[in-house]
Design an enzyme around this catalytic site. Sequence first.
Site: not given
Length: 982
Positions: A340, A167, A302
């Site tokens: 996400h 990620c 994040h």
Amino acid sequence: MNPIAVLGLDCRFPGAPDPGAYWDLLAAGADGVGPRPASRRVGDTRRASVPVARPDGGFIDDADAFDHAFFGIGRAEAAAMDPQQRLLLQTAWRALEDAGVNPRDLAGSGTGIYVGAMADDWSRLRLADDAAITPRTGTGAGRAILANRLSYQLDLRGPSLTVDSACSSALIAVHLAMGALLSGECDIALACGVNLVMSDVLDEIYGQSGLAAPDGRCKPFGAQANGIGRAEGVGAVVLQRLEGARAAGRPVRALLLGSAVNQDGRSNGIMAPSRRAQREVIQAACKRAGVEPQRIGWVEAHGTGTPVGDLIEARALGDVYGGLRPEPCAISSVKGNIGHAEGAAGIAGLIKAVLALEHRLVPPVRTAGGEHPGLDLAAHGLRLLTEPLPLPEGEMLAAVSSFGMGGSNAHVVLSSAPRPTVPSVPQDEDAQDGENPGVFTLTAPNAEALRRNLVVQARSLTARAQEPVTPLCWTSNLTRTGMAYRIAIPAEDTAGLAAALDAAAEAGEGVPEPPEPPVVAFLYTGQGAQYPGMTSRLYRESPLYRRYLDEASEALEPHLGGSITELLLGRDERVHRTGWTQPAVFAVQYALAGYLEELGVRPGAVLGHSIGEFAAAVTAGALGLEDAAALVAARGTAMEALPEGGGMLAVRAHPDDLREVLAGEPLVGMGAANGAAASVLSGDLTAIGRIREQLAARGVGCTPLKVSHAFHSVLMDPVLPGFRTTADRITAGEPRLPFFSTVRGALLAGRPLDADYWCEHITGTVRFADAAAALLGSGVTHLVELGPKPVLLPLARRLPGGSALPGISVVRDAQSGALTAAEAAAALYTAGVDIRWERLYRPEDQVHARLAPQSFDTTARFWHEPPRPAAAPAGEPGSPVLSLVRADSGPRAPEHDGGGLAEAVRETVAGITGAEEGTLRDDDRFYDDLGFDSVMFMELKYRLEEAVPALGELSIPEMMSSLVSVTTLIGYLREQLARVPA
């Protein structure tokens, strides 16, 4: 650390097809999360051990659309490409244009490509389908090719790599790009991130790991946070060292001050985040940026919405940013808006931060239930942005975090862009106040693409009608040129430009670039076209024209005892006196030629009418400016000193038809032969009167010209001795360009323009018709007249072949200024001339303005189709066609007589290229017409062996000589079949 400038960007995220829509989504606190499209319901071939729900997620529209023709990619190759490659190509192109860079101009450069990605669904799906595997599978799938495809397509020679750190991939790609720029490994870098959800494998992993939000929505730092909601997206930023960006005059959106990456190491598990590692990476980024953490007022975190992950991140942020400061540090996360985006998550956060700094507003975080009470953010010097945060003027600092599953962490510190430096421009008393006109350019691969982009630009500029037009035009010249179809629209204001763009789209305007550059001929007007104040408006409005006219005026002034510039600006009637007329006309023509040549218009031939030959000689390199100025001034002064009594008569008749009337009048001759019904007699005024009466009696139209003397007649003989004295002192040279002489009435070759020529020029006939006829037959394609008004173009159009050539005037009348000159430049550009646009604008007008993004075609669609049931062996009766993808079908197994073989070859080639039915021709060449490369030839070999088993195994080296066209290949294969035993 030296700052890195963010020059441009582009993105596509759920609910936001471009950066403008992305900002609108964020500023409104909205989200792009919704039901999973049917195209994303492709399951894995195995059965999941745990039932997988198909929750909502953040999906982008039209992920299967790709404008393959724009990039010169065939349908079959496009169909084999991972859709992530396609998204990156279009996004990177638009980001470069946004940066004020024409992507084509980077070809051969060391520009670096850094792509963050973690999804490889396409590879897995394709490799699971045996029928889908072709030689193109290697270049169509695989994460390494994501970066390499960009470098290949744009012909870039710098570093090129795909980063997979889960990620954090995209933000680590940014970090690596920054490092390459700082080390000098490249001068410009593209940092990108991309993610597409094409299977449910990761859904199952998240589900089994307890990381998936049941409703598919991220709720960063929220009271109802319960896991990850997956998302798609693609983004790209164009980066350059700040000093390089400033030197190139490129726009700056924001500055990247410092970055850092690290790893969790052996922490509480490979999937568990580490507070210590996150704290250390943040501290390292601030140190490299040279920034005290307390100066950073906002962090784009994040923030995935997993309770444990959010808690650890909040503590790490508090450890660094929550220290001694008057106000808590604000935190937010874009994942509440779009989900996400995994490998693209970091670029989504970075682009959000750049846009927020530009708009001086940080959008609120979208979450559920307000701040999670267990985070206790205030106690750690943090606050969740549940309301928009206005940013004050001046430098603002922000930071972006991105953490990867597995422990690879990244953090970037950035600041708002510095105020643009206004170019220092010397004050010019002659310059006009206000805005100059410009030329808006647009090019596209085909007529429909041009029309589509005209519509997009028209709509965008209609809403920006109050903006200055020249930056818009200047930016279009930098970024929207170089493709096959082109259009150029001169404009004085943005509202008018928007209307003109709309009208051009409606009319289907725009032309293909000619196969060969145009051959432009300059025509220089003769005496008689002058008027008070000629080109004075252009002088005031164009610094470029002003420079050349001043240059000519300075060269003439010692011989005239006065200034041509002052004469013209003062609208002085003395311009009609021969001693001033000829120098003034010469100066205007010299300046117009210099103006055009400075813009990149190189004449292929020149022709001057009477006094116009002097400026033509300068352009052709046969005379220098100083020599030409001395000759012109001496000529005009001597002629004006002659006693009056001469006249000129325009007669609508052919020169041959006037021989009889001239035979009895020795003091009258043919002054100019301009065409079949355009003659000018010159000589004694009394004799001219007698001739006029004779012609009128025959019904021949005559018009006396308003002149002071009988030019180009024997009455000019007294001028010659004094003029020759001057002419003998000049340095005579031969023209270096084709010089169509109106003294000779033909192309002048092999002789200098010396004193003898210029003396003959004074008394001889102006043989314009003969010279122009020779010019028109020489291969020129466009005529450009340089003078105070168009006189020669109408004459040329009446000659054989003249009406077929476009004619362009730089000056049309007394009102002509910078707009008229811009219209000429636009016409020449449309004709195929590569204009040096930077010369058209004042330095203060060369300001970058962001244009609406490139509009790509969405009609071509490419997506994966699930494997079909196993088919019978190739060639077996009833064997179905195996569909690899929509645009790429294999051939059927034909009967292999002569016709069957030919049909098999055609179907095989069509299947490889993706050619539509009926478009493939037997004379199509594999390299030049069909774009075959080595991979495609290998695919051709294997498909032919499958389609025509009787051929056996084919040898590429043996086939090479036959791989010229479809016809030659068919011939070769027939020979091979003939050798096969019955």
